[in-house]
Design an enzyme around this catalytic site. Sequence first.
Site, PDB file in Angstrom:
ATOM      1  CG  HIS A   1      -9.565 -18.701 -21.001  1.00  0.00           C
ATOM      2  ND1 HIS A   1      -9.437 -19.583 -22.052  1.00  0.00           N
ATOM      3  CD2 HIS A   1     -10.661 -19.115 -20.292  1.00  0.00           C
ATOM      4  CE1 HIS A   1     -10.398 -20.484 -21.983  1.00  0.00           C
ATOM      5  NE2 HIS A   1     -11.153 -20.223 -20.942  1.00  0.00           N
TER       6      HIS A   1
ATOM      7  CG  ASP B   1      -6.918 -19.311 -24.247  1.00  0.00           C
ATOM      8  OD1 ASP B   1      -6.683 -19.813 -23.128  1.00  0.00           O
ATOM      9  OD2 ASP B   1      -8.069 -19.075 -24.646  1.00  0.00           O
TER      10      ASP B   1
ATOM     11  CB  SER C   1     -13.958 -21.908 -21.798  1.00  0.00           C
ATOM     12  OG  SER C   1     -12.935 -22.633 -21.203  1.00  0.00           O
TER      13      SER C   1
END
Length: 526
Positions: free
Chosen positions: A494, A467, A241
């Site tokens: 995710h 995602d 991320s």
Amino acid sequence: MRSRSLSLTVTSLVSVLGACTTTPGPSLPPSPPSPSPVADVHALDRFYEQKLAWGACGPFATDQDSAQAFRAPGVECARLTVPLDYARPQGDTITVGVLRRRAAHPEDRIGSLVMNPGGPGGSGMEAAARLIPRTTNNAIGLRFDLVGFDPRGVGASQPRVRCLTDAERDADRAEYRGDGTTHDSAAVWSAVARDFDSKCTQRTGHGAELLANIGTRDVVKDLDVLRAALGDEKLSYLGYSYGTQIGYSYAEAFPRNVRVMVLDGAVDPTQTQVDSLVAQGEGFARSFGLFATECSRHPGCALGDDPARAPDVFDGLVRRLLVAPAQAGGRKLTYDDAVTAVVEAMYSRQLWPSLSTGLNQLKAGDGSGLLRLADAYYERGADGRYSSLQDAYFAVRCVDNPRLTDPFAIAEAHLRMLATAPFLGGGRPDEGEPDVCANWPVPSTSQPHRPIAPGLPPPLVISTTNDPATPYQAGVNLAAELGGGLLTFDGTQHTAFLHGDTCVDINALAYLVDGTLPPPNTRCPG
């Protein structure tokens, strides 16, 4: 991890993310992060040559969750000393918390694998400790020292960014101040933003000086000092991320210091904040639609048996919370927290049963199930204490991105997002709410740009088709920009590596060991 919205609540921009984005659109010329020059390179020698004093991790815990994570077998912790301001390396110093679990097979040891879970504001120490059960018997656990670090200002690093107390954050979540569409509520929100900015400066050690040097620009310099202190000639890195932003920023600053780099759940460094927001709205809307479809197949689904009507049904269910929050044990569930609960559940299909149960409980007047999901999003422990995630998120975002001061631009961003994901805010923009960073006490230190990293070994970018927080195309773009390989995971969650998919893990582990990318167009079916 999560990124926050342009303002302080979910109703404005929603608590979306898995990373906060920087970046300008294609119309802007490439512009690297603003430099933080060092007058004398040798002034950094004492930092690069330091020896870490490893010891027990218990003293590094900042809350119940980290205390539990730091009980993992075989972990040891240390503090890395770095300059507060790299332009003044002879000045004040701060420390970065570091956790390590040594390779189980030292005779086959490759080096350290340094990881960051995202946020910004996520604890890499805690995340690394929680990865140990998933890595004990694979190449990471056997051949790498697994290392997690808390970026400057985060978690066990000292000083931490501090803005709101636990009680103030509870109160902030519980209070409805209007949606900004009236003069009175807009004025209230402006006052809230100014108060938040002031508290961050007053309550954070070193005040504005730390806030001015807390962005990704400075985190990657700390990361290179950490590489050297660990004794590694080259960096092996795993970023999830927002951790992918740390990764590609490090690659730009120190391309020849990289050995391998896995970037999972990419932040797209070619989008504006507004475009990123819209893309995230589309991602969460798509995941919400998939959840509604799955829910509709089961009797008693709180959203009904028609997925097309699910956003309206959800809005009808939670809209009443604006007037009368639901009881949730000794607390109450607000409208904002109900929306946050849905956002939290979109990060993983494993949370969908909890969301379904929580929605059915809400129909009966009980908000406790959804409040638990919202608490998980905000990293609020059972003891009522919050992690540093929220405060650090804003501090980093406010220096990593150009300021957005035009309230009409903010309103337009809300409208574009809500056009694709009306369930995130009832389809109504918060026209009067300011961006919390509009009056931040220090300027931004980075500019959106296309990454340029000559000499970088090809990284591996992993991107998940559904995602919600870091949409699939962002990974496609980042792989192309860095000259790396793309591994596609067909899933609804995710990030993907070390989350249970054998195909993803086999390909990424092979790359970490020998640097060999998967064949082009490799897909893992999920």
